[in-house]
Design a protein around this motif. Structure first.
Motif, PDB file in Angstrom:
ATOM      1  N   HIS A 234     -27.302  -8.760  31.851  1.00  0.00           N
ATOM      2  CA  HIS A 234     -26.370  -9.783  32.325  1.00  0.00           C
ATOM      3  C   HIS A 234     -26.164  -9.506  33.806  1.00  0.00           C
ATOM      4  CE1 HIS A 234     -23.415 -12.893  32.086  1.00  0.00           C
ATOM      5  NE2 HIS A 234     -22.404 -12.108  32.388  1.00  0.00           N
ATOM      6  N   GLU A 235     -26.748 -10.357  34.627  1.00  0.00           N
ATOM      7  CA  GLU A 235     -26.867 -10.058  36.049  1.00  0.00           C
ATOM      8  C   GLU A 235     -25.509 -10.071  36.759  1.00  0.00           C
ATOM      9  OE1 GLU A 235     -29.549  -8.957  37.057  1.00  0.00           O
ATOM     10  OE2 GLU A 235     -31.039  -9.668  35.608  1.00  0.00           O
ATOM     11  N   LYS A 236     -25.434  -9.345  37.876  1.00  0.00           N
ATOM     12  CA  LYS A 236     -24.188  -9.214  38.628  1.00  0.00           C
ATOM     13  C   LYS A 236     -23.688 -10.568  39.134  1.00  0.00           C
ATOM     14  CE  LYS A 236     -21.953  -6.831  42.466  1.00  0.00           C
ATOM     15  NZ  LYS A 236     -22.128  -5.975  43.678  1.00  0.00           N
ATOM     16  N   GLU A 241     -19.560  -7.392  38.632  1.00  0.00           N
ATOM     17  CA  GLU A 241     -19.398  -5.950  38.824  1.00  0.00           C
ATOM     18  C   GLU A 241     -20.555  -5.235  38.141  1.00  0.00           C
ATOM     19  OE1 GLU A 241     -16.093  -2.366  38.045  1.00  0.00           O
ATOM     20  OE2 GLU A 241     -15.882  -4.317  37.049  1.00  0.00           O
ATOM     21  N   GLU A 242     -21.112  -4.245  38.788  1.00  0.00           N
ATOM     22  CA  GLU A 242     -22.204  -3.480  38.204  1.00  0.00           C
ATOM     23  C   GLU A 242     -21.700  -2.636  37.037  1.00  0.00           C
ATOM     24  OE1 GLU A 242     -25.204  -3.853  38.899  1.00  0.00           O
ATOM     25  OE2 GLU A 242     -25.465  -4.427  41.004  1.00  0.00           O
ATOM     26  N   SER A 243     -22.590  -2.383  36.094  1.00  0.00           N
ATOM     27  CA  SER A 243     -22.233  -1.531  34.959  1.00  0.00           C
ATOM     28  C   SER A 243     -21.813  -0.143  35.425  1.00  0.00           C
ATOM     29  CB  SER A 243     -23.415  -1.426  33.988  1.00  0.00           C
ATOM     30  OG  SER A 243     -23.169  -0.456  32.991  1.00  0.00           O
ATOM     31  N   ALA A 244     -22.480   0.395  36.426  1.00  0.00           N
ATOM     32  CA  ALA A 244     -22.134   1.736  36.911  1.00  0.00           C
ATOM     33  C   ALA A 244     -20.688   1.796  37.380  1.00  0.00           C
ATOM     34  CB  ALA A 244     -23.083   2.139  38.044  1.00  0.00           C
ATOM     35  N   SER A 245     -20.236   0.738  38.036  1.00  0.00           N
ATOM     36  CA  SER A 245     -18.846   0.682  38.488  1.00  0.00           C
ATOM     37  C   SER A 245     -17.884   0.658  37.298  1.00  0.00           C
ATOM     38  CB  SER A 245     -18.647  -0.561  39.366  1.00  0.00           C
ATOM     39  OG  SER A 245     -17.287  -0.741  39.671  1.00  0.00           O
ATOM     40  N   LYS A 246     -18.229  -0.105  36.283  1.00  0.00           N
ATOM     41  CA  LYS A 246     -17.386  -0.148  35.090  1.00  0.00           C
ATOM     42  C   LYS A 246     -17.327   1.218  34.411  1.00  0.00           C
ATOM     43  CE  LYS A 246     -18.438  -5.023  34.096  1.00  0.00           C
ATOM     44  NZ  LYS A 246     -19.013  -5.982  33.130  1.00  0.00           N
ATOM     45  N   LEU A 273     -19.509  -3.380  28.940  1.00  0.00           N
ATOM     46  CA  LEU A 273     -19.625  -2.105  29.643  1.00  0.00           C
ATOM     47  C   LEU A 273     -20.991  -1.937  30.290  1.00  0.00           C
ATOM     48  CD1 LEU A 273     -18.365   0.704  30.268  1.00  0.00           C
ATOM     49  CD2 LEU A 273     -19.348   1.489  28.096  1.00  0.00           C
ATOM     50  N   LEU A 274     -22.048  -2.340  29.593  1.00  0.00           N
ATOM     51  CA  LEU A 274     -23.406  -2.111  30.069  1.00  0.00           C
ATOM     52  C   LEU A 274     -24.031  -3.342  30.719  1.00  0.00           C
ATOM     53  CD1 LEU A 274     -24.748   0.024  27.085  1.00  0.00           C
ATOM     54  CD2 LEU A 274     -23.764   0.803  29.251  1.00  0.00           C
ATOM     55  N   ASN A 275     -23.258  -4.441  30.805  1.00  0.00           N
ATOM     56  CA  ASN A 275     -23.788  -5.695  31.359  1.00  0.00           C
ATOM     57  C   ASN A 275     -25.095  -6.089  30.671  1.00  0.00           C
ATOM     58  OD1 ASN A 275     -21.677  -6.076  33.104  1.00  0.00           O
ATOM     59  ND2 ASN A 275     -22.781  -5.463  34.948  1.00  0.00           N
ATOM     60  N   ILE A 276     -25.035  -6.165  29.354  1.00  0.00           N
ATOM     61  CA  ILE A 276     -26.178  -6.620  28.571  1.00  0.00           C
ATOM     62  C   ILE A 276     -25.721  -7.741  27.651  1.00  0.00           C
ATOM     63  CG2 ILE A 276     -27.339  -4.385  28.651  1.00  0.00           C
ATOM     64  CD1 ILE A 276     -26.409  -3.881  25.776  1.00  0.00           C
ATOM     65  N   GLU A 305     -35.039   0.042  20.801  1.00  0.00           N
ATOM     66  CA  GLU A 305     -35.647  -0.437  22.048  1.00  0.00           C
ATOM     67  C   GLU A 305     -36.686  -1.524  21.833  1.00  0.00           C
ATOM     68  OE1 GLU A 305     -36.465   1.954  25.641  1.00  0.00           O
ATOM     69  OE2 GLU A 305     -36.103   3.676  24.337  1.00  0.00           O
ATOM     70  N   ILE A 306     -37.121  -1.710  20.607  1.00  0.00           N
ATOM     71  CA  ILE A 306     -38.138  -2.730  20.359  1.00  0.00           C
ATOM     72  C   ILE A 306     -37.638  -4.120  20.732  1.00  0.00           C
ATOM     73  CG2 ILE A 306     -37.502  -3.235  17.950  1.00  0.00           C
ATOM     74  CD1 ILE A 306     -40.482  -3.354  17.302  1.00  0.00           C
ATOM     75  N   LYS A 307     -36.327  -4.285  20.763  1.00  0.00           N
ATOM     76  CA  LYS A 307     -35.758  -5.595  21.073  1.00  0.00           C
ATOM     77  C   LYS A 307     -35.436  -5.766  22.564  1.00  0.00           C
ATOM     78  CE  LYS A 307     -31.622  -5.813  18.954  1.00  0.00           C
ATOM     79  NZ  LYS A 307     -30.696  -5.545  17.837  1.00  0.00           N
ATOM     80  N   PHE A 308     -35.701  -4.755  23.385  1.00  0.00           N
ATOM     81  CA  PHE A 308     -35.373  -4.826  24.807  1.00  0.00           C
ATOM     82  C   PHE A 308     -36.347  -5.732  25.554  1.00  0.00           C
ATOM     83  CE2 PHE A 308     -32.967  -0.585  25.674  1.00  0.00           C
ATOM     84  CZ  PHE A 308     -32.011  -0.955  24.754  1.00  0.00           C
ATOM     85  N   ALA A 309     -35.795  -6.547  26.455  1.00  0.00           N
ATOM     86  CA  ALA A 309     -36.637  -7.264  27.411  1.00  0.00           C
ATOM     87  C   ALA A 309     -37.308  -6.239  28.329  1.00  0.00           C
ATOM     88  CB  ALA A 309     -35.790  -8.241  28.221  1.00  0.00           C
ATOM     89  N   PRO A 310     -38.451  -6.590  28.952  1.00  0.00           N
ATOM     90  CA  PRO A 310     -39.208  -5.613  29.751  1.00  0.00           C
ATOM     91  C   PRO A 310     -38.404  -4.936  30.857  1.00  0.00           C
ATOM     92  CG  PRO A 310     -40.538  -7.559  29.340  1.00  0.00           C
ATOM     93  CD  PRO A 310     -39.163  -7.870  28.832  1.00  0.00           C
ATOM     94  N   ASN A 311     -37.393  -5.631  31.427  1.00  0.00           N
ATOM     95  CA  ASN A 311     -36.641  -5.052  32.548  1.00  0.00           C
ATOM     96  C   ASN A 311     -35.364  -4.336  32.117  1.00  0.00           C
ATOM     97  OD1 ASN A 311     -35.468  -7.446  31.699  1.00  0.00           O
ATOM     98  ND2 ASN A 311     -34.848  -8.093  33.757  1.00  0.00           N
ATOM     99  N   MET A 312     -35.170  -4.129  30.822  1.00  0.00           N
ATOM    100  CA  MET A 312     -33.917  -3.548  30.353  1.00  0.00           C
ATOM    101  C   MET A 312     -33.744  -2.088  30.765  1.00  0.00           C
ATOM    102  SD  MET A 312     -31.449  -5.070  28.896  1.00  0.00           S
ATOM    103  CE  MET A 312     -30.764  -3.650  28.052  1.00  0.00           C
ATOM    104  N   ARG A 313     -34.774  -1.274  30.666  1.00  0.00           N
ATOM    105  CA  ARG A 313     -34.616   0.149  30.989  1.00  0.00           C
ATOM    106  C   ARG A 313     -34.257   0.326  32.463  1.00  0.00           C
ATOM    107  NH1 ARG A 313     -32.882   3.055  29.426  1.00  0.00           N
ATOM    108  NH2 ARG A 313     -33.894   5.027  29.155  1.00  0.00           N
ATOM    109  N   GLU A 314     -34.880  -0.449  33.311  1.00  0.00           N
ATOM    110  CA  GLU A 314     -34.538  -0.374  34.737  1.00  0.00           C
ATOM    111  C   GLU A 314     -33.097  -0.811  34.958  1.00  0.00           C
ATOM    112  OE1 GLU A 314     -35.967  -2.311  39.032  1.00  0.00           O
ATOM    113  OE2 GLU A 314     -37.018  -2.809  37.177  1.00  0.00           O
ATOM    114  N   HIS A 315     -32.682  -1.849  34.259  1.00  0.00           N
ATOM    115  CA  HIS A 315     -31.315  -2.344  34.387  1.00  0.00           C
ATOM    116  C   HIS A 315     -30.302  -1.291  33.956  1.00  0.00           C
ATOM    117  CE1 HIS A 315     -27.775  -4.929  33.930  1.00  0.00           C
ATOM    118  NE2 HIS A 315     -27.665  -4.469  32.690  1.00  0.00           N
ATOM    119  N   LEU A 316     -30.555  -0.612  32.860  1.00  0.00           N
ATOM    120  CA  LEU A 316     -29.602   0.374  32.346  1.00  0.00           C
ATOM    121  C   LEU A 316     -29.536   1.613  33.230  1.00  0.00           C
ATOM    122  CD1 LEU A 316     -30.373   0.136  28.520  1.00  0.00           C
ATOM    123  CD2 LEU A 316     -28.311  -0.667  29.686  1.00  0.00           C
ATOM    124  N   GLY A 317     -30.652   2.017  33.803  1.00  0.00           N
ATOM    125  CA  GLY A 317     -30.671   3.185  34.676  1.00  0.00           C
ATOM    126  C   GLY A 317     -30.670   4.495  33.907  1.00  0.00           C
TER     127      GLY A 317
END
Length: 667
Positions: A234-236, A241-246, A273-276, A305-317
């Protein structure tokens, strides 16, 4: 679809002789509700297939979903299902078993795999619980569902009871004997609800037993699997607010309270919390999974993780560790000796038992994400404003269509519901409805949370009222609006009741209140005009609403029920008084509002808050008795309609625009 037929289809699309994994994946995808982006997950899971082959899989998935839904909601099967459950209870030496509506996450909605109450009883409401004994059973609902439950449930099998007038604890104490065993699935009962049952058994001598496997699941043949739907960031630009800030904000609070870890179970909390966002549940953009936040602002997320979109891991950090759901219990065990915060109102007794067994020091308090989530930032408020304008235009197009067609006799509840959805689906950022539309004509409008079906759908007829409560999920906001429409000429009683409801609605919309005021302190304002006429309604006046999250969220509310949560700027809440005449008609007027600071008058000694209305769509003037409105109420109505006209006119044209001008002309 027969397994043999399914195997044959899958075998033609995939290589190898063992198709069980493919079939399992397809059933899991089918167990998730229909969404606009659901084909993306199939492309991701079966990337080796051609577009033609994928279209065949999509057809298989759609057929599976249809069959699953038909299998779960089959009231005719209740007698046989109840018999099988009792046989299983007898085998396990259980004298009573409780079947709640919720799943292990204790959010508002549950996936089809967890719809045990619906499967057993046929009840489709959003709040209820059944108790099954050896020779009798009861289903307990609140005032919203007293009519609906009798329409949906075989009352020769389940006695319908009002949970406030005859609570389940009282019924169990009357119908069970000392020494008998009452069983529960500890995943489906929160610590608070289990505490109530523990008090019951102490008072009555009944034995309370937690079962390792739910007996309903044992007798539920071909039970759907857990849902599998795409999880996306869920984009900023929408979250603000970024997830890291939360996470850092939550971690600071944890350190202040000397809390080492917080266990999150609510799907909307994890999403915020995770902006997902995901699509595991109907009408709510959630991905089901538990999470644990630690004092260093890291999070363990237990999700496949099988249900994650390709950019999810980068998004989560790298501060978010993704783990298999099977690792959750081990993670709880590793909290031995730690101060662990849980919310006893939404945390399963099973989780509490695991923490207790691990010698964790349990800190009981509301989830620390609830209040920050409820207080929207300016990005979320602005997004919600824009979403409501687009949504209002869709509603205006629908109301215009209704004005042209309702008197024909060719429009029924289902047709109207479908038409309203079609107007919304073309809107920018539309993702789904925010709940199943309540489309109630005539007497069905008196059923507060009515759901039209082929068996119950009534035509809209001249001289009747039509109540439509609906909303949508947009990337930038969640909407919820109710309008009551006169089909033809309403009678004086309808106008009288409608105007009383409108007066209550205006009272909330214009309320000014000092800082620290709770929703329960405002509730009387909405009911006072009805009370003066000896009337009332059996539901809350307002519920919190999320930002592309749940259409019902806490902790804020406007209700008779006591509340200790003050209304603060940034909270979004509904304003929806109503009136319901059994077997005749229903009336509700609902807008969403947000709490805002207001300029205090000269001499004020307290900081004042008020409401900004977010929802814009015409209120049916044919139902208003102008003589019952005070000058200030009439001024509010005309001012509101002016705003509706100004905001929606740029989004409509032609006949709709002409209709809108008339519908919002001043009284």
């Amino acid at each position: 679809m027969e397994i043999a037929e399914l195997n044959q289809i899958v075998a033609g699309l995939t290589s190898g002789s063992d198709n069980s994994e493919t079939i399992h994946l397809l059933r899991a995808v089918a167990a998730a509700p229909r969404r606009a982006d659901e084909d993306a997950l199939l492309h991701q899971l079966f990337s080796n297939l051609s577009n033609t082959e994928l279209k065949k899989l999509q057809t298989v998935r759609d057929n599976m979903r249809e069959e699953m839904n038909a299998m779960v909601l089959n009231p005719a099967a209740s007698k046989d299902r109840l018999k099988k459950l009792r046989a299983e209870m007898a085998r396990e030496k259980i004298d009573g078993f409780i079947v709640p509506l919720n799943d292990e996450f204790h959010g508002e909605a549950a996936p089809i795999a967890a719809e045990r109450l619906k499967w057993l009883t046929g009840f489709t409401g959003s709040a209820g619980v059944a108790a099954v004994l050896k020779d009798r059973a009861a289903i307990f609902v609140d005032g919203r569902y007293t009519l609906q439950v009798r329409n949906e449930v075989d009352t020769t099998l389940f006695t319908p009871l009002h949970v406030s007038e005859e609570p389940m604890s009282a019924w169990l104490s009357e119908n069970m004997k000392a020494g008998e065993t009452l069983a529960i699935d500890p995943w489906l009962h929160t610590e608070n609800s289990t505490a109530s049952l523990k008090k019951l058994v102490t008072d009555t001598g009944i034995n309370l037993k937690s079962v390792p496997e739910n007996p309903v699941d044992k007798v539920w043949d071909d039970r759907p699997p857990k849902p599998l739907a795409l999880v996306v960031p869920h984009e900023k630009q929408f979250a603000g607010e970024e997830s890291a800030s939360k996470r850092n904000r939550i971690a600071v609070g944890m350190a202040e309270r000397n809390v080492d870890a917080v266990v999150h179970t609510l799907p909307d909390v994890v999403a915020w919390l995770l902006n997902i966002r995901g699509a595991d549940l109907p009408c709510t953009p959630f991905a089901l999974g538990f999470a644990i936040t630690y004092q260093d602002a890291t999070v363990d997320l237990f999700m496949d993780e099988i249900k994650f979109a390709p950019n999810m891991r980068e998004h989560l950090g790298n501060m978010v560790r993704v783990k298999s759901p099977a690792e959750f219990e081990l993670a709880l065990a590793r909290l031995s000796g730690k101060h662990v915060q849980i919310d006893p109102t939404v945390t399963s007794q099973y989780i509490v038992d695991q923490l207790t067994g691990a010698d964790a020091i349990i800190v009981r308090a509301a989830d620390p994400c609830l209040l920050p989530k409820a207080i929207k930032n300016e990005t979320e408020i602005n997004g919600t404003r824009q979403a409501h304008i687009r949504d209002g235009a869709a509603v205006a197009k629908f109301l215009h269509w209704l004005s042209d067609n309702a008197m024909s006799g060719n429009v029924d509840e289902l047709k109207a519901e479908s038409k309203l959805r079609s107007f919304r689906e073309t809107g920018q950022n539309f993702r789904d409805l925010s709940f199943n539309t309540i489309s109630g004509a005539g007497s069905n409008g008196a059923i507060v949370h009515y759901r039209a079906s082929k068996a119950t759908s009534q035509p809209l007829t001249p001289g009747s009222l039509y109540l439509v409560d609906s909303g949508a999920q947009y990337l930038d906001g969640t909407t919820d609006i109710t309008r009551t429409v006169a089909i033809g000429t309403p009678n004086p009683e309808m106008q009288h009741r409608f105007t009383l409801v409108l007066k209550g609605h205006i009272a909330i919309a214009t309320a000014l209140f000092p800082k620290g005021t709770t929703g329960s302190q405002l509730d009387t304002l909405a009911r006072a005009p009805l009370w003066a006429a000896g009337l009332d309604y059996d539901h809350g006046t307002g519920h919190g609403v999320g930002s592309y999250l749940s259409v019902h969220e806490g902790p804020q509310r406007i209700s008779k029920a006591p509340s200790t949560v003050a209304l603060v700027p940034g909270m979004i809440i509904s304003n929806e008084p109503g009136y319901y005449k059994t077997d005749a008609y229903g009336i509700r007027i609902e807008n969403l509002v947000t709490v805002r600071e207001v300029t205090p008058p000269d001499g004020a000694e307290r900081e004042l808050f008020g409401f900004e209305t977010l929802t814009f769509a015409p209120i049916d003037k044919a139902l208003i008795d102008k003589n019952l409105l005070s000058p200030s109420e009439l001024e509010w109505l005309n001012s509101y309609h002016l705003q509706v006209r100004e905001k929606l006119t740029p989004l409509v044209e032609g006949k709709v625009e002409a209709w809108l001008q008339e519908a919002t002309a001043p009284l």
